[in-house]
Design a protein around this motif. Structure first.
Motif, mmCIF file in Angstrom:
data_model
loop_
_atom_site.group_PDB
_atom_site.id
_atom_site.type_symbol
_atom_site.label_atom_id
_atom_site.label_comp_id
_atom_site.label_asym_id
_atom_site.label_seq_id
_atom_site.Cartn_x
_atom_site.Cartn_y
_atom_site.Cartn_z
ATOM 1 N N ILE A 65 0.902 -1.146 0.000
ATOM 2 C CA ILE A 65 0.000 0.000 0.000
ATOM 3 C C ILE A 65 0.946 1.201 0.000
ATOM 4 C CG2 ILE A 65 -1.777 1.243 1.286
ATOM 5 C CD1 ILE A 65 -2.358 -1.578 2.621
ATOM 6 N N GLN A 66 0.932 1.957 -1.060
ATOM 7 C CA GLN A 66 1.985 2.958 -1.250
ATOM 8 C C GLN A 66 1.729 4.286 -0.548
ATOM 9 O OE1 GLN A 66 4.780 2.137 -2.327
ATOM 10 N NE2 GLN A 66 4.539 0.553 -3.843
ATOM 11 N N TYR A 67 0.500 4.813 -0.641
ATOM 12 C CA TYR A 67 0.289 6.193 -0.212
ATOM 13 C C TYR A 67 -0.495 6.308 1.082
ATOM 14 C CZ TYR A 67 2.299 7.575 -4.583
ATOM 15 O OH TYR A 67 3.179 7.746 -5.612
ATOM 16 N N ASP A 68 -0.042 7.241 1.888
ATOM 17 C CA ASP A 68 -0.690 7.596 3.135
ATOM 18 C C ASP A 68 -1.954 8.400 2.804
ATOM 19 O OD1 ASP A 68 -1.202 8.177 5.800
ATOM 20 O OD2 ASP A 68 0.874 8.707 6.225
ATOM 21 N N SER A 69 -3.009 8.195 3.550
ATOM 22 C CA SER A 69 -4.235 8.969 3.366
ATOM 23 C C SER A 69 -5.023 8.963 4.669
ATOM 24 C CB SER A 69 -5.094 8.361 2.247
ATOM 25 O OG SER A 69 -5.719 7.179 2.703
ATOM 26 N N ASP A 70 -6.058 9.748 4.697
ATOM 27 C CA ASP A 70 -6.901 9.796 5.892
ATOM 28 C C ASP A 70 -7.586 8.455 6.149
ATOM 29 O OD1 ASP A 70 -6.238 12.440 6.261
ATOM 30 O OD2 ASP A 70 -8.038 13.205 5.261
ATOM 31 N N LYS A 71 -7.782 7.663 5.113
ATOM 32 C CA LYS A 71 -8.491 6.382 5.244
ATOM 33 C C LYS A 71 -7.539 5.188 5.290
ATOM 34 C CE LYS A 71 -12.719 8.003 3.217
ATOM 35 N NZ LYS A 71 -13.893 7.629 2.475
ATOM 36 N N LYS A 72 -6.263 5.445 5.523
ATOM 37 C CA LYS A 72 -5.276 4.362 5.468
ATOM 38 C C LYS A 72 -5.594 3.237 6.445
ATOM 39 C CE LYS A 72 -2.162 6.812 8.491
ATOM 40 N NZ LYS A 72 -2.462 8.203 8.363
ATOM 41 N N GLU A 73 -6.001 3.571 7.662
ATOM 42 C CA GLU A 73 -6.288 2.523 8.650
ATOM 43 C C GLU A 73 -7.472 1.677 8.208
ATOM 44 O OE1 GLU A 73 -6.550 4.698 12.324
ATOM 45 O OE2 GLU A 73 -4.384 4.529 12.649
ATOM 46 N N GLU A 74 -8.487 2.319 7.657
ATOM 47 C CA GLU A 74 -9.656 1.592 7.153
ATOM 48 C C GLU A 74 -9.249 0.648 6.017
ATOM 49 O OE1 GLU A 74 -13.651 2.794 4.704
ATOM 50 O OE2 GLU A 74 -12.961 4.186 6.256
ATOM 51 N N ILE A 75 -8.430 1.144 5.109
ATOM 52 C CA ILE A 75 -7.977 0.336 3.973
ATOM 53 C C ILE A 75 -7.120 -0.838 4.456
ATOM 54 C CG2 ILE A 75 -6.474 0.370 1.934
ATOM 55 C CD1 ILE A 75 -7.438 3.347 1.561
ATOM 56 N N ILE A 76 -6.175 -0.556 5.332
ATOM 57 C CA ILE A 76 -5.289 -1.619 5.829
ATOM 58 C C ILE A 76 -6.083 -2.659 6.608
ATOM 59 C CG2 ILE A 76 -3.374 -2.107 7.405
ATOM 60 C CD1 ILE A 76 -2.220 0.670 6.547
ATOM 61 N N ASN A 77 -7.016 -2.221 7.439
ATOM 62 C CA ASN A 77 -7.849 -3.169 8.185
ATOM 63 C C ASN A 77 -8.673 -4.048 7.244
ATOM 64 O OD1 ASN A 77 -7.266 -2.817 10.981
ATOM 65 N ND2 ASN A 77 -8.341 -0.864 10.942
ATOM 66 N N ALA A 99 2.131 7.164 9.458
ATOM 67 C CA ALA A 99 1.665 7.327 10.839
ATOM 68 C C ALA A 99 0.599 6.275 11.123
ATOM 69 C CB ALA A 99 1.115 8.732 11.039
ATOM 70 N N LEU A 100 1.041 5.121 11.612
ATOM 71 C CA LEU A 100 0.124 4.030 11.965
ATOM 72 C C LEU A 100 0.304 3.693 13.436
ATOM 73 C CD1 LEU A 100 0.641 1.483 9.028
ATOM 74 C CD2 LEU A 100 -1.208 3.131 9.302
ATOM 75 N N SER A 101 -0.778 3.235 14.043
ATOM 76 C CA SER A 101 -0.670 2.756 15.423
ATOM 77 C C SER A 101 -1.335 1.392 15.512
ATOM 78 C CB SER A 101 -1.342 3.729 16.394
ATOM 79 O OG SER A 101 -2.742 3.695 16.230
ATOM 80 N N ALA A 102 -0.826 0.561 16.380
ATOM 81 C CA ALA A 102 -1.392 -0.779 16.562
ATOM 82 C C ALA A 102 -2.852 -0.694 16.985
ATOM 83 C CB ALA A 102 -0.571 -1.556 17.592
ATOM 84 N N GLU A 103 -3.213 0.354 17.719
ATOM 85 C CA GLU A 103 -4.605 0.517 18.154
ATOM 86 C C GLU A 103 -5.541 0.773 16.974
ATOM 87 O OE1 GLU A 103 -2.078 2.620 19.623
ATOM 88 O OE2 GLU A 103 -1.754 1.065 21.130
#
Length: 142
Positions: A65-77, A99-103
């Motif tokens: 997943i290349q680009y950071d975005s506001d929805k990155k956590e949703e996409i990664i999940n 900027a990712l967090s385990a939470e």
């Protein structure tokens, strides 16, 4: 192994051996200069190669997943959930600087933050990441 190392037949034959999916997250923003982007991608590649070598035959590396975005956590999940629902027991996210967090990454079994594994010493960082990966596998053995 990388996802592209399989065709339909080889995946059918070998899929039982591969229980872990490694999902790289580059965290590019578009504000990087070309040399900065190259540096980040090369660093991620080195970590992927090191981890892949240590666990060849158990881990499959998926496309980054290349680009950071506001929805990155949703996409990664969503991606973690999907790979665990269809092909893998474990999903591990390898973060190269976003900027990712385990939470926030609830569907991943492990978030490996490259910055958290000693930027200045890649070999030691890969060894520490490998210990974390083995720890999640060992939890299930108990």
């Amino acid at each position: 192994m990388k996802f592209s190392d399989f065709d339909s037949r080889s995946w059918e034959e070998k899929s039982g051996f591969f229980d872990t999916c490694l999902i790289p997250f580059t965290g590019l923003t578009g504000r990087e200069s070309p040399p900065q982007a190259v540096e980040k991608l090369e660093k991620l590649r080195d970590y992927i190669d090191g981890i892949e070598r240590l666990f060849k035959g158990r881990i499959v590396v998926y496309p980054a997943i290349q680009y950071d975005s506001d929805k990155k956590e949703e996409i990664i999940n969503e991606i973690c959930h999907n790979v665990k629902s269809s092909n893998f027991r474990y999903a591990i996210v390898l973060n190269a600087g976003g900027a990712l967090s385990a939470e926030g990454i609830l569907e991943s079994d492990l978030l490996i933050d490259i910055k958290g594994f000693l930027d200045d010493n890649r070999v030691r960082g890969i060894a520490l990441a490998a210990q974390e990966i083995q720890r999640i596998w060992q939890k299930d053995m108990k």
